[in-house]
Design a protein around this motif. Sequence first.
Motif, PDB file in Angstrom:
ATOM      1  N   ASP A  97      -2.634   1.667  -7.081  1.00  0.00           N
ATOM      2  CA  ASP A  97      -1.544   2.643  -7.040  1.00  0.00           C
ATOM      3  C   ASP A  97      -1.739   3.665  -8.159  1.00  0.00           C
ATOM      4  O   ASP A  97      -1.620   3.321  -9.341  1.00  0.00           O
ATOM      5  CB  ASP A  97      -0.202   1.941  -7.197  1.00  0.00           C
ATOM      6  CG  ASP A  97       0.979   2.888  -7.011  1.00  0.00           C
ATOM      7  OD1 ASP A  97       0.755   4.112  -6.967  1.00  0.00           O
ATOM      8  OD2 ASP A  97       2.114   2.391  -6.908  1.00  0.00           O
ATOM      9  N   PRO A  98      -2.012   4.923  -7.838  1.00  0.00           N
ATOM     10  CA  PRO A  98      -2.240   5.915  -8.889  1.00  0.00           C
ATOM     11  C   PRO A  98      -1.001   6.196  -9.725  1.00  0.00           C
ATOM     12  O   PRO A  98      -1.106   6.797 -10.800  1.00  0.00           O
ATOM     13  CB  PRO A  98      -2.688   7.157  -8.106  1.00  0.00           C
ATOM     14  CG  PRO A  98      -2.142   6.968  -6.731  1.00  0.00           C
ATOM     15  CD  PRO A  98      -2.164   5.493  -6.485  1.00  0.00           C
ATOM     16  N   LYS A 111       9.613  -2.196  -6.359  1.00  0.00           N
ATOM     17  CA  LYS A 111      10.270  -3.147  -5.467  1.00  0.00           C
ATOM     18  C   LYS A 111       9.291  -3.816  -4.503  1.00  0.00           C
ATOM     19  O   LYS A 111       9.547  -4.927  -4.044  1.00  0.00           O
ATOM     20  CB  LYS A 111      11.400  -2.483  -4.700  1.00  0.00           C
ATOM     21  CG  LYS A 111      10.994  -1.472  -3.639  1.00  0.00           C
ATOM     22  CD  LYS A 111      12.235  -0.993  -2.896  1.00  0.00           C
ATOM     23  CE  LYS A 111      11.887  -0.060  -1.746  1.00  0.00           C
ATOM     24  NZ  LYS A 111      13.081   0.312  -0.962  1.00  0.00           N
ATOM     25  N   GLY A 112       8.170  -3.164  -4.206  1.00  0.00           N
ATOM     26  CA  GLY A 112       7.181  -3.815  -3.350  1.00  0.00           C
ATOM     27  C   GLY A 112       6.640  -5.066  -3.998  1.00  0.00           C
ATOM     28  O   GLY A 112       6.550  -6.128  -3.372  1.00  0.00           O
ATOM     29  N   ASP A 162       2.957  -0.376  -1.124  1.00  0.00           N
ATOM     30  CA  ASP A 162       3.340   0.828  -1.857  1.00  0.00           C
ATOM     31  C   ASP A 162       4.628   1.405  -1.284  1.00  0.00           C
ATOM     32  O   ASP A 162       4.772   1.544  -0.068  1.00  0.00           O
ATOM     33  CB  ASP A 162       2.207   1.851  -1.770  1.00  0.00           C
ATOM     34  CG  ASP A 162       2.323   2.921  -2.828  1.00  0.00           C
ATOM     35  OD1 ASP A 162       3.140   2.763  -3.744  1.00  0.00           O
ATOM     36  OD2 ASP A 162       1.582   3.918  -2.742  1.00  0.00           O
ATOM     37  N   HIS A 163       5.566   1.715  -2.152  1.00  0.00           N
ATOM     38  CA  HIS A 163       6.893   2.253  -1.822  1.00  0.00           C
ATOM     39  C   HIS A 163       7.774   1.189  -1.163  1.00  0.00           C
ATOM     40  O   HIS A 163       8.954   1.089  -1.478  1.00  0.00           O
ATOM     41  CB  HIS A 163       6.813   3.512  -0.949  1.00  0.00           C
ATOM     42  CG  HIS A 163       6.018   4.605  -1.566  1.00  0.00           C
ATOM     43  ND1 HIS A 163       6.410   5.265  -2.713  1.00  0.00           N
ATOM     44  CD2 HIS A 163       4.820   5.147  -1.221  1.00  0.00           C
ATOM     45  CE1 HIS A 163       5.511   6.160  -3.042  1.00  0.00           C
ATOM     46  NE2 HIS A 163       4.532   6.121  -2.160  1.00  0.00           N
ATOM     47  N   GLY A 208      -1.619   2.112   7.101  1.00  0.00           N
ATOM     48  CA  GLY A 208      -0.954   3.346   6.701  1.00  0.00           C
ATOM     49  C   GLY A 208       0.541   3.338   6.951  1.00  0.00           C
ATOM     50  O   GLY A 208       1.085   2.498   7.682  1.00  0.00           O
ATOM     51  N   ALA A 209       1.216   4.321   6.362  1.00  0.00           N
ATOM     52  CA  ALA A 209       2.671   4.418   6.439  1.00  0.00           C
ATOM     53  C   ALA A 209       3.141   4.539   7.889  1.00  0.00           C
ATOM     54  O   ALA A 209       2.578   5.277   8.688  1.00  0.00           O
ATOM     55  CB  ALA A 209       3.145   5.627   5.638  1.00  0.00           C
ATOM     56  N   GLY A 210       4.176   3.775   8.221  1.00  0.00           N
ATOM     57  CA  GLY A 210       4.781   3.864   9.541  1.00  0.00           C
ATOM     58  C   GLY A 210       4.022   3.195  10.661  1.00  0.00           C
ATOM     59  O   GLY A 210       4.437   3.275  11.821  1.00  0.00           O
ATOM     60  N   ALA A 211       2.935   2.518  10.350  1.00  0.00           N
ATOM     61  CA  ALA A 211       2.148   1.861  11.400  1.00  0.00           C
ATOM     62  C   ALA A 211       2.884   0.630  11.930  1.00  0.00           C
ATOM     63  O   ALA A 211       3.550  -0.088  11.176  1.00  0.00           O
ATOM     64  CB  ALA A 211       0.780   1.469  10.871  1.00  0.00           C
TER      65      ALA A 211
END
Length: 272
Positions: A97-98, A111-112, A162-163, A208-211
Amino acid sequence: MLEKRSKVTAIDPVWDQISEEARKAVHDEPLIGGFIHACILHHKSIDKALSYRIAAKLASNEMSMAVVRDIVEESYAADPSLVAAARADLVAVYERDPACHRLLQPILYFKGYQAVQAYRVGHHLWTQGHYDLAYFIQMRVSEIFGVDIHPAAVIGKGIMIDHAHSIVIGETAVVGDNVSMLHSVTLGGTGKEEEDRHPKIGNGVLIGAGAKVLGNIRVGNCSRIAAGSVVLEEVPPCKTVAGIPARIVGEAGCDQPAISMNHMLVPNAPEK
């Protein structure tokens, strides 16, 4: 001589670094000193700090912080692999995570990471037959973090979410080691079928996000699932899939996509 050696405090470089980061944070930001002392500096080990942090987040009027903390500490004592996995997850977040610049951050703020550690306690309780306690942990994790992981799901170590908003992982899902996923990922079923009905995610996969990965299908090691995809069929190892429904669009692009965190479907074109 043997007795004296047994009393020597074990060296823990990870915890030493976290403690040093905490002291610096208190020096730089005195207004949150009480918070950092309570979460980190009042404890002698990472497992004690995690038990406090998980209990502080999950406690409610229905179950006190003291009771939740006892549950977590007893789980850690009964199964040391929970703490080993927590360490691997911590390093995974720090390396991938950058936005993570200190080992301190996931324990205090992400929170993850916190949700996965709470799930691990719930999963331990589930395997020991404490189903209602496990469901209680699942409920509180969902309410507090927006992460809904069934306690029967099996998740490996070195996990980075992440997130971590709107994550759903179903009862018979299996997630391998060193997997990375972003927000709004679902590992779900396809209907009202029972028995083994959720995805099996291999090692080193990047989601990826939303997958959405649906059904009792296998996603091969070191593959990539593009953001927003709906995966309904098996994914071979080291491939990239994208679309609705998802189709193979190329190779994974590297040996460890979950570590590289590269979501680009095609490399940038060379400049002319």
